[in-house]
Design an enzyme around this catalytic site. Structure first.
Site, PDB file in Angstrom:
ATOM      1  N   ARG A 142       0.824  -1.204   0.000  1.00 54.49           N
ATOM      2  CA  ARG A 142       0.000   0.000   0.000  1.00 54.49           C
ATOM      3  C   ARG A 142       0.862   1.259   0.000  1.00 54.49           C
ATOM      4  NH1 ARG A 142      -5.157  -0.038   1.923  1.00 54.49           N
ATOM      5  NH2 ARG A 142      -4.786   1.855   3.109  1.00 54.49           N
ATOM      6  N   ARG A 152      10.089   5.706  -2.747  1.00 53.59           N
ATOM      7  CA  ARG A 152      10.542   6.521  -3.882  1.00 53.59           C
ATOM      8  C   ARG A 152      12.018   6.871  -3.752  1.00 53.59           C
ATOM      9  NH1 ARG A 152       5.838   9.832  -2.359  1.00 53.59           N
ATOM     10  NH2 ARG A 152       4.031   9.054  -3.502  1.00 53.59           N
ATOM     11  N   ARG A 189      -8.916  -5.887  13.627  1.00 51.48           N
ATOM     12  CA  ARG A 189      -8.236  -4.914  14.482  1.00 51.48           C
ATOM     13  C   ARG A 189      -9.219  -3.772  14.736  1.00 51.48           C
ATOM     14  NH1 ARG A 189      -4.479  -6.212  17.304  1.00 51.48           N
ATOM     15  NH2 ARG A 189      -3.490  -4.152  17.278  1.00 51.48           N
ATOM     16  N   ARG A 206      -0.302   6.970  15.646  1.00 53.69           N
ATOM     17  CA  ARG A 206      -0.218   8.275  14.971  1.00 53.69           C
ATOM     18  C   ARG A 206      -1.075   9.320  15.670  1.00 53.69           C
ATOM     19  NH1 ARG A 206      -2.860   6.043   9.260  1.00 53.69           N
ATOM     20  NH2 ARG A 206      -4.629   5.027  10.217  1.00 53.69           N
ATOM     21  N   GLU A 246      -4.138   7.921  17.958  1.00 55.17           N
ATOM     22  CA  GLU A 246      -4.772   6.678  17.517  1.00 55.17           C
ATOM     23  C   GLU A 246      -4.001   5.479  18.069  1.00 55.17           C
ATOM     24  OE1 GLU A 246      -5.862   6.610  13.292  1.00 55.17           O
ATOM     25  OE2 GLU A 246      -5.153   4.538  13.232  1.00 55.17           O
ATOM     26  N   TYR A 293      -9.245  -5.269   3.046  1.00 57.79           N
ATOM     27  CA  TYR A 293      -8.643  -4.004   3.488  1.00 57.79           C
ATOM     28  C   TYR A 293      -8.762  -3.017   2.326  1.00 57.79           C
ATOM     29  CZ  TYR A 293      -4.782  -1.239   5.626  1.00 57.79           C
ATOM     30  OH  TYR A 293      -3.991  -0.270   6.190  1.00 57.79           O
ATOM     31  N   ASP A 344      -9.742   0.723   0.485  1.00 55.98           N
ATOM     32  CA  ASP A 344      -9.867   2.160   0.676  1.00 55.98           C
ATOM     33  C   ASP A 344     -11.253   2.618   0.204  1.00 55.98           C
ATOM     34  OD1 ASP A 344      -7.335   2.542   1.712  1.00 55.98           O
ATOM     35  OD2 ASP A 344      -6.426   2.617  -0.266  1.00 55.98           O
TER      36      ASP A 344
HETATM   37  N1  UDP Z   1       3.351   1.405   7.819  1.00 56.51           N
HETATM   38  C1  UDP Z   1       4.515   1.491   8.554  1.00 56.51           C
HETATM   39  N2  UDP Z   1       4.967   2.712   8.958  1.00 56.51           N
HETATM   40  C2  UDP Z   1       4.316   3.852   8.679  1.00 56.51           C
HETATM   41  C3  UDP Z   1       3.129   3.779   7.939  1.00 56.51           C
HETATM   42  C4  UDP Z   1       2.669   2.548   7.531  1.00 56.51           C
HETATM   43  O1  UDP Z   1       5.116   0.469   8.852  1.00 56.51           O
HETATM   44  O2  UDP Z   1       4.781   4.948   9.082  1.00 56.51           O
HETATM   45  C5  UDP Z   1       2.881   0.068   7.388  1.00 56.51           C
HETATM   46  C6  UDP Z   1       1.993  -0.619   8.428  1.00 56.51           C
HETATM   47  O3  UDP Z   1       2.225  -2.009   8.360  1.00 56.51           O
HETATM   48  C7  UDP Z   1       0.601  -0.295   7.931  1.00 56.51           C
HETATM   49  C8  UDP Z   1       0.796  -0.358   6.423  1.00 56.51           C
HETATM   50  O4  UDP Z   1       2.112   0.179   6.215  1.00 56.51           O
HETATM   51  O5  UDP Z   1      -0.353  -1.231   8.377  1.00 56.51           O
HETATM   52  C9  UDP Z   1      -0.218   0.391   5.600  1.00 56.51           C
HETATM   53  O6  UDP Z   1      -0.202   1.756   5.978  1.00 56.51           O
HETATM   54  P1  UDP Z   1      -1.399   2.737   5.626  1.00 56.51           P
HETATM   55  O7  UDP Z   1      -0.957   4.118   5.914  1.00 56.51           O
HETATM   56  O8  UDP Z   1      -1.907   2.416   4.269  1.00 56.51           O
HETATM   57  O9  UDP Z   1      -2.477   2.302   6.729  1.00 56.51           O
HETATM   58  P2  UDP Z   1      -3.935   2.903   7.031  1.00 56.51           P
HETATM   59  O10 UDP Z   1      -3.919   4.369   6.759  1.00 56.51           O
HETATM   60  O11 UDP Z   1      -4.897   2.150   6.165  1.00 56.51           O
HETATM   61  O12 UDP Z   1      -4.128   2.592   8.472  1.00 56.51           O
END
Ligand code: UDP
Length: 377
Positions: free
Chosen positions: A173, A177, A251, A282, A307, A355, A357
């Site tokens: 996901r 880069r 979860r 976060r 969160e 999962y 979006d």
């Molecule tokens: N992830 C991570 N570090 C970060 C952000 C994301 O390891 O700083 C990993 C983590 O396993 C997460 C996945 O990338 O479940 C997908 O992140 P995304 O931001 O897509 O999660 P969402 O916003 O759907 O909670």
């Protein structure tokens, strides 16, 4: 014929809109909560006027023109572009991992082509032939140092599982880069609806053929449904079948809210916490999602929300399916049962245990509507 739709989130509301506006059929839309919009529900905070996302930040992004054109019939997206910062070992970096983060983390001044070679060497040093879990996939994209600093701790907190037990698809996901682009998403269309998500749902559901019943459970209306009606169910699939094959794992999220007496708490909408010892994943600061609300941006107050990720227990809100092998196999059993149940359609993140979006859920609903039209009308 009545379409009984269970759940007023994205999948249920898009179908309610299509069925009422295009097919001119009656809809009964129920939701066990006291509001529409599902987990996308937003509200203006009474004290500050800041638009907040009650169930965690939702940022709309898509490259699918059909989805974009569909939502544009109801709302306008603002100019917000999602960029995220992450704290690791007391330093703050840009997320997803790109050239700025790599240069800062390794204290280098690489150009994009030098960075590509640098990463290739790291990946070769850690060579993994067929990455088939989240950890292997991440290391084979960025090497073990960046994985340990930015992915490992966050992922363990987010999923409370060893990243080796999680599917590689989760980490795909995130973009990685070798340039300075700091966009979190690569998608062409991005933004937050002006006024938040709730007005979007209000517009979707603005049709007299839709009878909305809030604070209502599926069991409350079951007896009304006849063989001529459709059931569109967007709750958890295992719950629908009374857990007859066992429980799927989810979860859930917990939120800690506060109003801070400062104009700008963290300088961006989302700050991730990569270190495992910080208990939350976060922090959201909602005013940043609405750069068009200049008076609120300047206000000397701001709303933040921390969160926390937790294992789902009965009564919690299910957010993320745990798509490991064991759960996916169990889901397939429920899916087969659903296919053998006449006039039943399951959809959305919970109904299809995926999962997804928001844009994928809208597309799933539009495609589902096409199928209903082709099959029954
Ligand atoms: N992830 C991570 N570090 C970060 C952000 C994301 O390891 O700083 C990993 C983590 O396993 C997460 C996945 O990338 O479940 C997908 O992140 P995304 O931001 O897509 O999660 P969402 O916003 O759907 O909670």
């Amino acid at each position: 014929m009545v379409f009984y739709i269970v759940g007023a989130g994205i999948f249920g509301s898009v179908l309610a809109e299509r069925v009422s506006n295009i097919l001119k059929q009656k809809v009964v839309l129920i939701d066990k909560r006291d509001h529409i919009g599902g987990n996308c529900y937003t509200f203006a905070d009474k004290e500050t006027g800041i638009n907040c996302h009650r169930y965690g930040a939702h940022i709309f992004h898509t490259s699918n023109k059909r989805v974009y054109d569909y939502i544009s019939g109801f709302i306008q997206l603002n100019q917000y572009r999602h960029f995220v910062m992450t704290k690791s070992n007391n330093n703050i970096y840009s997320m997803p991992i790109g050239l700025r983060t790599i240069n800062e983390f390794f204290n280098l001044n690489l150009t994009p082509s030098e960075c590509k070679k640098f990463l290739e060497k790291k990946i070769n040093d850690d060579y993994i032939e067929n990455p088939n879990n989240l950890e292997e996939q991440a290391i084979s994209l960025i090497g073990h140092e960046l994985y340990n600093a930015f992915i490992k701790g966050y992922t363990k907190k987010q999923w409370q599982r060893d990243p080796k037990e999680l599917p590689a698809s989760i980490i795909k996901r995130l973009p990685f880069r070798t340039n300075y682009c700091s966009d979190y998403f690569n998608d062409f269309y991005q933004g937050i609806p002006v006024g938040g998500y709730t007005p979007f749902f209000e517009k979707l559901l603005n049709n007299d053929l839709i009878n909305i019943r809030l604070n209502t459970e599926y069991n409350d209306i079951k007896k009304e449904i006849t063989d001529n009606d459709f059931i569109i169910y967007t709750g958890a699939i295992d719950e629908f079948f009374n857990y007859c094959y066992g429980k799927l794992e989810w979860r859930t999220l917990k939120f800690e809210w506060s109003v801070e007496n400062t104009q700008d708490f963290q300088g961006c909408a989302v700050m991730n916490e990569a270190d495992e010892y910080i208990p939350y994943t976060r922090t959201h600061e909602f005013k940043h999602f609405h750069p068009e609300c200049n008076d609120l941006i300047k206000l000397n107050k701001t709303i933040i929300c921390r969160e926390y990720s937790a294992e789902y227990k009965q009564g919690d809100v299910p957010y993320y399916p745990v798509n490991d092998k064991k759960n996916n196999e169990l889901y397939i059993k429920y899916q087969e049962k659903a296919l053998n149940t006449p006039n039943l359609i399951l959809g959305g993140r919970l109904g299809t245990y995926k999962y997804m979006d928001m844009d994928k859920t809208i597309l799933q609903a539009l495609v589902c509507f096409d199928e209903i039209c082709n099959k029954y009308f």
